[in-house]
Design an enzyme around this catalytic site. Structure first.
Site, PDB file in Angstrom:
ATOM      1  CB  CYS A  75      -0.856  -3.710  -1.984  1.00 51.64           C
ATOM      2  SG  CYS A  75       0.685  -4.190  -1.201  1.00 51.64           S
ATOM      3  CB  CYS A 128       2.825 -10.468  -4.542  1.00 50.99           C
ATOM      4  SG  CYS A 128       3.577  -8.874  -4.992  1.00 50.99           S
TER       5      CYS A 128
HETATM    6  N1  DGL Z   1       2.181  -5.671  -4.720  1.00 49.23           N
HETATM    7  C1  DGL Z   1       2.377  -5.885  -3.338  1.00 49.23           C
HETATM    8  C2  DGL Z   1       1.564  -7.069  -2.815  1.00 49.23           C
HETATM    9  O1  DGL Z   1       0.573  -7.465  -3.401  1.00 49.23           O
HETATM   10  C3  DGL Z   1       3.753  -5.994  -2.767  1.00 49.23           C
HETATM   11  C4  DGL Z   1       4.952  -5.552  -3.470  1.00 49.23           C
HETATM   12  C5  DGL Z   1       5.969  -5.012  -2.488  1.00 49.23           C
HETATM   13  O2  DGL Z   1       6.640  -5.801  -1.793  1.00 49.23           O
HETATM   14  O3  DGL Z   1       6.031  -3.796  -2.398  1.00 49.23           O
HETATM   15  O4  DGL Z   1       1.876  -7.616  -1.783  1.00 49.23           O
END
Ligand code: DGL
Length: 257
Positions: free
Chosen positions: A74, A188
């Site tokens: 993430c 993301c």
């Molecule tokens: N998948 C997460 C990232 O790479 C973020 C998603 C969220 O906002 O929870 O930042």
């Protein structure tokens, strides 16, 4: 320790875009995937909250599941908490993800690069440092994408389409002409699941970049370097989530059907 699992977590299903690259690079490994969907989206939370969640999840993966390495799949969590995790568990292999600005610089011809990420990632000190170090190489158009990760998480296809359109329109002209954006960083881990939508909206010459393969290579390199890589036997994944397991089951089934 070689047979211990690798822990991987995200606020939800986004980290599956990293897990699929990890499974391809490390087919003999066991993974434990944790989706913190009861507390998502991370990208619109404050940094302290995300740090607390990351420390709690890492603590559980280490204490209960005895992981040999941790992948923070993430961008938002990496920006907020990777340093803190490394400080708390200095001997654990901890790998994070960051928006793929460096690979984008190597690919762009127009020297104009779009970066889509969460509000939290773009506001972080870690991203500011990454961006500042590359400003001389290209112009980066930064676009926070509120709501997009959540729409992908919940499989809300019309909303995903609408938000992809809204945010790419807000970034300016895409294409291979002078001053047009020819490279789009998906900053993301949820966004690669909207890649088909982006590709339909944007001119053919625009390239999408995300860090999955680079993260997998780095993980393989560190495990082998530490003598912790598993080199035979079947691998697998154990699924955990703090909220409903359905989004994870739906996305995993679509990916590994
Ligand atoms: N998948 C997460 C990232 O790479 C973020 C998603 C969220 O906002 O929870 O930042």
């Amino acid at each position: 320790m070689t047979d211990a699992p690798i822990g991987i977590f995200d606020s939800g299903v986004g980290g599956l875009s990293i897990l699929s690259a990890l499974r391809a690079a490390l087919p003999h490994e066991h993974f434990i995937y944790y989706a913190d969907n009861a507390n998502a989206p991370y990208g619109e939370r404050d940094e302290g909250f995300v740090q607390e969640r990351c420390a709690a999840i890492a603590g559980d993966l280490i204490g209960t599941h005895g992981i040999k390495a941790l992948v923070v799949a993430c961008n938002t969590a990496t920006a907020a908490a990777i340093q803190q995790l490394r400080d708390i568990w200095p001997s654990l292999i901890v790998i994070g993800v960051e928006p793929a600005l460096k690979p984008a610089v190597a690919l762009t011809r127009t020297r104009r690069i779009g970066v889509m990420a969460t509000r939290g990632t773009l506001a972080s000190a870690k991203f500011a440092t990454l961006h500042a170090g590359l400003k001389a190489e290209a112009h980066f158009v930064l676009q926070p994408c509120d709501g997009l990760a959540e729409a992908i998480e919940l499989g809300q296809t019309p909303l995903v389409q609408e938000l992809c359109e809204r945010y790419t329109n807000a970034m300016g002209k895409f294409g291979s002409g002078a001053a047009q954006i020819d490279t789009l960083v998906l900053g993301c881990t949820h966004y690669p699941f909207a890649a088909d939508t982006f590709l339909k909206l944007l001119p053919d010459e625009v390239q999408l970049v995300h860090p999955g393969p680079a993260v997998a290579r780095q993980c393989a390199r560190l495990l082998r370097g530490a003598g912790l890589a598993r080199s035979s036997g079947a691998g697998g994944v154990q699924w955990l989530s703090s909220g409903p397991i359905e989004p994870l089951q739906r996305m995993a089934a679509a990916q590994w059907a």
